[in-house]
Design an enzyme around this catalytic site. Sequence first.
Site, short mmCIF file in Angstrom:
data_model
loop_
_atom_site.label_atom_id
_atom_site.label_comp_id
_atom_site.label_asym_id
_atom_site.label_seq_id
_atom_site.Cartn_x
_atom_site.Cartn_y
_atom_site.Cartn_z
N CYS A 294 90.47 132.62 -12.71
CA CYS A 294 89.28 131.76 -12.81
C CYS A 294 89.52 130.63 -12.06
O CYS A 294 90.40 130.07 -12.35
CB CYS A 294 89.06 131.59 -14.34
N THR B 163 95.36 152.73 6.82
CA THR B 163 94.27 153.62 7.07
C THR B 163 94.76 154.88 6.75
O THR B 163 94.00 155.97 6.16
CB THR B 163 93.64 153.48 8.43
N CYS C 185 86.19 129.83 -20.47
CA CYS C 185 85.14 129.10 -19.94
C CYS C 185 83.93 129.64 -19.49
O CYS C 185 82.90 128.90 -19.04
CB CYS C 185 85.78 127.85 -18.93
N CYS D 52 88.84 127.22 -14.58
CA CYS D 52 89.95 126.76 -15.62
C CYS D 52 91.19 127.35 -15.23
O CYS D 52 92.25 126.95 -15.83
CB CYS D 52 89.62 127.09 -16.95
N HIS E 79 97.03 137.10 2.57
CA HIS E 79 95.59 136.90 2.20
C HIS E 79 95.48 137.19 0.83
O HIS E 79 94.18 137.94 0.62
CB HIS E 79 94.72 137.87 3.01
N SER F 108 97.28 145.57 13.09
CA SER F 108 96.50 144.50 13.18
C SER F 108 95.92 144.02 14.47
O SER F 108 96.50 144.37 15.55
CB SER F 108 97.49 143.09 12.67
N ASP G 158 96.30 145.39 -0.54
CA ASP G 158 96.22 146.50 -1.28
C ASP G 158 97.54 146.88 -1.98
O ASP G 158 97.54 147.82 -2.79
CB ASP G 158 96.10 147.76 -0.42
N GLN H 73 98.80 141.08 5.86
CA GLN H 73 97.52 140.66 5.79
C GLN H 73 96.75 141.26 4.47
O GLN H 73 95.71 140.91 4.33
CB GLN H 73 96.73 140.63 7.04
N ALA I 281 95.50 145.90 8.34
CA ALA I 281 94.72 146.86 7.67
C ALA I 281 95.08 148.22 8.22
O ALA I 281 95.06 149.18 7.44
CB ALA I 281 93.21 146.67 7.62
P1 NAD Z 1 91.76 145.00 11.62
O1 NAD Z 1 90.75 145.87 11.01
O2 NAD Z 1 91.17 143.88 12.32
O3 NAD Z 1 92.69 145.77 12.76
C1 NAD Z 1 93.38 146.93 12.26
C2 NAD Z 1 94.08 147.50 13.43
O4 NAD Z 1 94.75 148.58 13.28
C3 NAD Z 1 92.75 148.24 14.59
O5 NAD Z 1 93.45 147.54 15.74
C4 NAD Z 1 93.03 149.61 14.56
O6 NAD Z 1 92.73 150.11 15.86
C5 NAD Z 1 94.56 149.67 13.95
N1 NAD Z 1 94.66 150.89 13.27
C6 NAD Z 1 93.85 151.56 12.24
N2 NAD Z 1 94.46 152.70 12.19
C7 NAD Z 1 95.87 152.72 12.46
C8 NAD Z 1 96.92 153.67 12.37
N3 NAD Z 1 96.97 154.72 11.60
N4 NAD Z 1 98.14 153.29 13.28
C9 NAD Z 1 98.26 152.26 13.95
N5 NAD Z 1 97.18 151.46 14.08
C10 NAD Z 1 95.94 151.77 13.31
O7 NAD Z 1 92.84 144.54 10.43
P2 NAD Z 1 93.74 143.15 10.19
O8 NAD Z 1 94.25 142.61 11.58
O9 NAD Z 1 94.46 143.35 9.28
O10 NAD Z 1 92.79 142.04 9.96
C11 NAD Z 1 91.48 142.05 9.18
C12 NAD Z 1 91.63 141.46 7.79
O11 NAD Z 1 91.26 142.75 6.96
C13 NAD Z 1 92.88 141.14 7.09
O12 NAD Z 1 92.43 139.96 6.57
C14 NAD Z 1 93.09 142.12 5.71
O13 NAD Z 1 93.32 141.16 4.64
C15 NAD Z 1 91.70 142.73 5.57
N6 NAD Z 1 91.96 144.07 5.04
C16 NAD Z 1 92.82 144.61 4.59
C17 NAD Z 1 92.83 145.98 4.06
C18 NAD Z 1 94.03 146.43 3.16
O14 NAD Z 1 94.62 145.60 2.39
N7 NAD Z 1 94.44 147.57 3.43
C19 NAD Z 1 91.71 146.69 4.20
C20 NAD Z 1 90.97 146.30 5.14
C21 NAD Z 1 90.69 144.87 5.61
#
Ligand code: NAD
Length: 256
Positions: free
Chosen positions: A130, A31, A159, A133, A122, A197, A107, A104, A27
């Site tokens: 669905c 961000t 369904c 079905c 994920h 992550s 998006d 993971q 994630a």
């Molecule tokens: P997590 O939220 O557990 O960890 C995110 C990590 O990234 C944190 O350590 C944070 O400090 C770091 N981080 C945040 N912004 C950053 C940046 N600009 N540069 C570098 N590091 C940065 O996320 P995860 O490990 O992916 O696990 C959580 C679950 O969240 C996954 O299953 C995922 O599917 C889901 N998720 C996905 C999204 C998305 O698709 N964008 C958003 C939120 C959660």
Amino acid sequence: MPTMADGPEELARLLAAADHAIALTGAGISTESGIPDFRSPTGVWQRFDPMEVASMSTFMADPARFWAFHRPRYDLLAGVEPNAAHRAMAELQRRGVIRSLITQNIDRLHARAGSEGVVEVHGSMSHGECLRCGGRIGIEDLMARADAAEDGVPRCEACDFQMKSAVIMFGEALPSAAITAAFDAADRADLILVVGSSLQVAPVSELPGLVRRRGGRIAILTEGDTPYDDVADLRLRGRAGDQLTEALTALDRLTE
Ligand code: NAD
């Protein structure tokens, strides 16, 4: 302990030296596009109980509550653009430096930045499904049905069961083909680059350990802590977009 000075130049050196580098993103790589992650101080988990809103049990027992959380989230996800980190990752893939990109994230921002064959462990917000079905519809259709329903719950035309997106919820099996592809890639890798992550979610959190046990290296670029920080060969803590862009520039210098 990390053995190299922390910096994007070192990441470029590790990438250039690797025969089979793979990347695992979370994630935190999105961000900078405006999507909150889960576990940061500003993350989604500070405001919601994920076991409640993102679980199969709520989807089954109280689909209206489930959709009340998820519907606005899709508007947020639909309105964002890939950022510099997604673009750098696509460029590393295009150059053959990164052989497999495992994410993971749900998006679709890697694909929109030009990455191909992204392994989405994920699930993703690519379509609606669905579970009764097996019917499938496009994500826009899914949202339109949610908007048209009195209780906000989209239903299957065939369904009448409540529908969900292809994003994997707590209590739901992970997509087995993607998990197999991720572990196969880690089996072949001599470097894994983890970006954004917290490495808290199994089984994907096991991938760096697998690469390491096979003699490969671990590079981590994530602002927060991870369980692999002490054993990582390289530990970067800056913003993913800046650090990966700088690593690409450093890679250009190395290969000139
Ligand atoms: P997590 O939220 O557990 O960890 C995110 C990590 O990234 C944190 O350590 C944070 O400090 C770091 N981080 C945040 N912004 C950053 C940046 N600009 N540069 C570098 N590091 C940065 O996320 P995860 O490990 O992916 O696990 C959580 C679950 O969240 C996954 O299953 C995922 O599917 C889901 N998720 C996905 C999204 C998305 O698709 N964008 C958003 C939120 C959660």
